[in-house]
Design a protein around this motif. Structure first.
Motif, PDB file in Angstrom:
ATOM      1  N   GLY A  75       0.789  -1.225   0.000  1.00 38.03           N
ATOM      2  CA  GLY A  75       0.000   0.000   0.000  1.00 38.03           C
ATOM      3  C   GLY A  75       0.819   1.273   0.000  1.00 38.03           C
ATOM      4  O   GLY A  75       0.277   2.368  -0.217  1.00 38.03           O
ATOM      5  N   GLU A  76       2.115   1.166   0.246  1.00 37.69           N
ATOM      6  CA  GLU A  76       2.970   2.358   0.300  1.00 37.69           C
ATOM      7  C   GLU A  76       3.395   2.836  -1.083  1.00 37.69           C
ATOM      8  O   GLU A  76       3.816   3.988  -1.237  1.00 37.69           O
ATOM      9  CB  GLU A  76       4.223   2.076   1.126  1.00 37.69           C
ATOM     10  CG  GLU A  76       3.975   1.861   2.600  1.00 37.69           C
ATOM     11  CD  GLU A  76       5.276   1.690   3.354  1.00 37.69           C
ATOM     12  OE1 GLU A  76       5.865   2.717   3.748  1.00 37.69           O
ATOM     13  OE2 GLU A  76       5.704   0.534   3.531  1.00 37.69           O
ATOM     14  N   PHE A  77       3.300   1.991  -2.092  1.00 38.37           N
ATOM     15  CA  PHE A  77       3.842   2.352  -3.401  1.00 38.37           C
ATOM     16  C   PHE A  77       3.154   3.590  -3.977  1.00 38.37           C
ATOM     17  O   PHE A  77       3.794   4.457  -4.559  1.00 38.37           O
ATOM     18  CB  PHE A  77       3.734   1.176  -4.372  1.00 38.37           C
ATOM     19  CG  PHE A  77       4.602  -0.003  -3.988  1.00 38.37           C
ATOM     20  CD1 PHE A  77       5.743   0.178  -3.234  1.00 38.37           C
ATOM     21  CD2 PHE A  77       4.265  -1.289  -4.371  1.00 38.37           C
ATOM     22  CE1 PHE A  77       6.547  -0.896  -2.875  1.00 38.37           C
ATOM     23  CE2 PHE A  77       5.061  -2.376  -4.020  1.00 38.37           C
ATOM     24  CZ  PHE A  77       6.205  -2.170  -3.265  1.00 38.37           C
ATOM     25  N   ASP A  78       1.824   3.677  -3.817  1.00 39.41           N
ATOM     26  CA  ASP A  78       1.098   4.824  -4.348  1.00 39.41           C
ATOM     27  C   ASP A  78       1.518   6.111  -3.649  1.00 39.41           C
ATOM     28  O   ASP A  78       1.571   7.178  -4.275  1.00 39.41           O
ATOM     29  CB  ASP A  78      -0.415   4.622  -4.198  1.00 39.41           C
ATOM     30  CG  ASP A  78      -0.954   3.579  -5.171  1.00 39.41           C
ATOM     31  OD1 ASP A  78      -0.287   3.318  -6.188  1.00 39.41           O
ATOM     32  OD2 ASP A  78      -2.039   3.027  -4.914  1.00 39.41           O
ATOM     33  N   ARG A  79       1.818   6.036  -2.376  1.00 38.68           N
ATOM     34  CA  ARG A  79       2.228   7.230  -1.620  1.00 38.68           C
ATOM     35  C   ARG A  79       3.613   7.693  -2.048  1.00 38.68           C
ATOM     36  O   ARG A  79       3.886   8.898  -2.088  1.00 38.68           O
ATOM     37  CB  ARG A  79       2.214   6.921  -0.121  1.00 38.68           C
ATOM     38  CG  ARG A  79       2.710   8.072   0.749  1.00 38.68           C
ATOM     39  CD  ARG A  79       2.647   7.713   2.223  1.00 38.68           C
ATOM     40  NE  ARG A  79       3.505   6.592   2.573  1.00 38.68           N
ATOM     41  CZ  ARG A  79       4.803   6.696   2.808  1.00 38.68           C
ATOM     42  NH1 ARG A  79       5.413   7.868   2.716  1.00 38.68           N
ATOM     43  NH2 ARG A  79       5.519   5.633   3.138  1.00 38.68           N
ATOM     44  N   ARG A 112       5.069   7.060  -5.027  1.00 40.96           N
ATOM     45  CA  ARG A 112       5.193   7.271  -6.470  1.00 40.96           C
ATOM     46  C   ARG A 112       4.668   8.637  -6.873  1.00 40.96           C
ATOM     47  O   ARG A 112       3.588   9.065  -6.448  1.00 40.96           O
ATOM     48  CB  ARG A 112       4.413   6.184  -7.211  1.00 40.96           C
ATOM     49  CG  ARG A 112       4.419   6.314  -8.716  1.00 40.96           C
ATOM     50  CD  ARG A 112       3.734   5.141  -9.382  1.00 40.96           C
ATOM     51  NE  ARG A 112       2.434   4.885  -8.785  1.00 40.96           N
ATOM     52  CZ  ARG A 112       2.033   3.688  -8.357  1.00 40.96           C
ATOM     53  NH1 ARG A 112       2.852   2.657  -8.438  1.00 40.96           N
ATOM     54  NH2 ARG A 112       0.838   3.519  -7.834  1.00 40.96           N
ATOM     55  N   SER A 113       5.427   9.342  -7.711  1.00 43.57           N
ATOM     56  CA  SER A 113       4.969  10.604  -8.279  1.00 43.57           C
ATOM     57  C   SER A 113       4.028  10.324  -9.444  1.00 43.57           C
ATOM     58  O   SER A 113       3.901   9.192  -9.923  1.00 43.57           O
ATOM     59  CB  SER A 113       6.159  11.438  -8.752  1.00 43.57           C
ATOM     60  OG  SER A 113       6.983  11.816  -7.685  1.00 43.57           O
ATOM     61  N   HIS A 139       2.414   9.508 -12.637  1.00 46.81           N
ATOM     62  CA  HIS A 139       2.790   8.779 -13.852  1.00 46.81           C
ATOM     63  C   HIS A 139       4.168   8.127 -13.794  1.00 46.81           C
ATOM     64  O   HIS A 139       4.644   7.601 -14.797  1.00 46.81           O
ATOM     65  CB  HIS A 139       2.694   9.673 -15.100  1.00 46.81           C
ATOM     66  CG  HIS A 139       1.303  10.011 -15.483  1.00 46.81           C
ATOM     67  ND1 HIS A 139       0.349   9.064 -15.757  1.00 46.81           N
ATOM     68  CD2 HIS A 139       0.693  11.214 -15.609  1.00 46.81           C
ATOM     69  CE1 HIS A 139      -0.791   9.645 -16.050  1.00 46.81           C
ATOM     70  NE2 HIS A 139      -0.608  10.954 -15.968  1.00 46.81           N
ATOM     71  N   ARG A 185       6.826   5.138 -12.511  1.00 48.78           N
ATOM     72  CA  ARG A 185       6.663   3.689 -12.417  1.00 48.78           C
ATOM     73  C   ARG A 185       7.271   3.206 -11.103  1.00 48.78           C
ATOM     74  O   ARG A 185       8.449   3.402 -10.840  1.00 48.78           O
ATOM     75  CB  ARG A 185       7.367   3.019 -13.601  1.00 48.78           C
ATOM     76  CG  ARG A 185       7.347   1.487 -13.600  1.00 48.78           C
ATOM     77  CD  ARG A 185       5.963   0.953 -13.933  1.00 48.78           C
ATOM     78  NE  ARG A 185       5.972  -0.498 -14.065  1.00 48.78           N
ATOM     79  CZ  ARG A 185       6.164  -1.134 -15.226  1.00 48.78           C
ATOM     80  NH1 ARG A 185       6.405  -0.444 -16.328  1.00 48.78           N
ATOM     81  NH2 ARG A 185       6.130  -2.450 -15.286  1.00 48.78           N
ATOM     82  N   ASP A 194       6.593  -0.327  -8.617  1.00 50.89           N
ATOM     83  CA  ASP A 194       5.853  -1.506  -8.193  1.00 50.89           C
ATOM     84  C   ASP A 194       6.802  -2.406  -7.414  1.00 50.89           C
ATOM     85  O   ASP A 194       7.978  -2.070  -7.207  1.00 50.89           O
ATOM     86  CB  ASP A 194       5.224  -2.240  -9.378  1.00 50.89           C
ATOM     87  CG  ASP A 194       6.230  -2.570 -10.479  1.00 50.89           C
ATOM     88  OD1 ASP A 194       7.443  -2.685 -10.166  1.00 50.89           O
ATOM     89  OD2 ASP A 194       5.820  -2.702 -11.644  1.00 50.89           O
ATOM     90  N   THR A 242      10.235  10.342  -6.832  1.00 50.22           N
ATOM     91  CA  THR A 242       9.919   8.956  -6.501  1.00 50.22           C
ATOM     92  C   THR A 242      11.152   8.240  -5.978  1.00 50.22           C
ATOM     93  O   THR A 242      11.119   7.576  -4.936  1.00 50.22           O
ATOM     94  CB  THR A 242       9.361   8.215  -7.723  1.00 50.22           C
ATOM     95  OG1 THR A 242       8.118   8.804  -8.108  1.00 50.22           O
ATOM     96  CG2 THR A 242       9.142   6.731  -7.409  1.00 50.22           C
TER      97      THR A 242
END
Length: 318
Positions: free
Chosen positions: A35-39, A41-42, A44, A46, A48, A104
């Motif tokens: 769940g941390e990846f979205d926070r 990531r800038s 657009h 990449r 994962d 990112t």
């Protein structure tokens, strides 16, 4: 990836394919939650699980080796000189073009390093806060060169880094608003004796003109212990910038307080044309004249492909 000049035989970097680099992770544990990846990531960019496993966990392992070696050297030197000053922070610079994904990378590095044992204090700051206010840029006639080396209050940035390296408490840095596209008056962020500080910005690896009298002229990278340059070809950078501009047109630019609110009602064709013009007039010129020439000064270079994933890694030889 070859960082050598055409006439140069010796390559100062060891270059690894993505698969070769990924194997260097060894047993470095994954400490990020899905769940941390979205926070982190800038827009657009990449990021994962595989990107973290293949690229950033080996980098975290490498940085742990560098930081440990620096600490041991510090304590040995302190004993040799018979001094008792406080251990200075380890500073990591993150450089690269607009839209390449610096934010990112910086946030992922911060998150991973902060979970080492024992938990070090890891702070992150961008050089945006050290831009001159828009009023100053307008007065100097360089508003169209915002992000170029001359648009930064270099003395303020150098003073900040000097205070950090000196171990001072509660060192203040100005705050920048991407909404108003300007410095926020009378607001500051305080950095209080971190173990590790990450400094992210397009021109953090810039050099200065050397004086004829041989006097010391500090540059930002003088304060770095390790530096990362995020690289990509110009066509990919251009496409990423345009894609980000279109996304912001439909989100942040719709805010009436946004400096770019005038772009919110542009059609797709108008927005693409506007973004392309801004890219060529400002960001491409900055990349070619100021940012890309600093790439060979980095400790490590992450080369991205068109899909925003890292394809190869170059590490400067010791």
């Amino acid at each position: 990836m070859d960082i050598r000049a055409p006439e140069q035989q010796y390559n100062p970097y060891r270059v690894y394919t993505r698969d070769e680099w990924a194997r260097l992770r060894d047993d470095t544990p994954m400490t990020l939650e899905p769940g941390e990846f979205d926070r982190l990531r800038s827009l657009h960019d990449r990021l994962d699980l595989k990107e973290v496993e293949d690229i950033y966990l080996p980098l975290s392992r490498l940085l742990s080796i560098y930081v440990d070696a620096m600490q041991r050297l510090y304590y040995a030197e302190r004993q040799f000189l018979n001094i008792r000053d406080r251990k200075v922070p380890y500073i990591i610079g993150v450089a690269g073009s607009v839209a390449v994904g610096k934010s990112t990378t910086a946030r992922v590095i911060q998150a991973l390093l902060a979970r080492w044992s024992p938990r070090p204090k890891v702070e992150l700051i961008t050089t945006d806060g050290f831009l001159y206010p828009n009023a100053v840029l307008d007065r100097q006639g360089i508003m169209q060169k915002k992000g170029f080396p001359e648009s930064y209050d270099l003395q303020l940035l150098l003073s900040f880094l000097s205070d950090i390296k000196s171990g001072r408490r509660n060192v203040r840095a100005p705050v920048y608003s991407h909404l108003t596209y300007d410095i926020v008056p009378n607001q500051w962020v305080e950095i209080d004796q971190p173990d590790i500080l990450i400094v992210e910005g397009v021109n953090v690896l810039q050099t200065g003109k050397l004086p004829r009298d041989g006097k010391a002229v500090p540059v930002v990278s003088d304060f770095f212990d390790f530096s990362v340059y995020i690289d990509a070809n110009e066509a990919a950078l251009r496409q990423w910038y345009i894609k980000r501009f279109l996304a912001l047109r439909d989100t942040a630019f719709t805010n009436p307080k946004s400096y770019f609110n005038r772009y919110a009602l542009l059609s797709d064709e108008e927005a693409i044309a506007t973004a392309t013009a801004i890219w060529e007039r400002t960001n491409l010129a900055n990349l070619e004249d100021n940012i890309l020439p600093t790439r060979p000064r980095a400790t490590l270079i992450l080369k991205k492909g068109a899909d925003h994933t890292v394809e190869s890694v170059a590490l400067r030889r010791l």
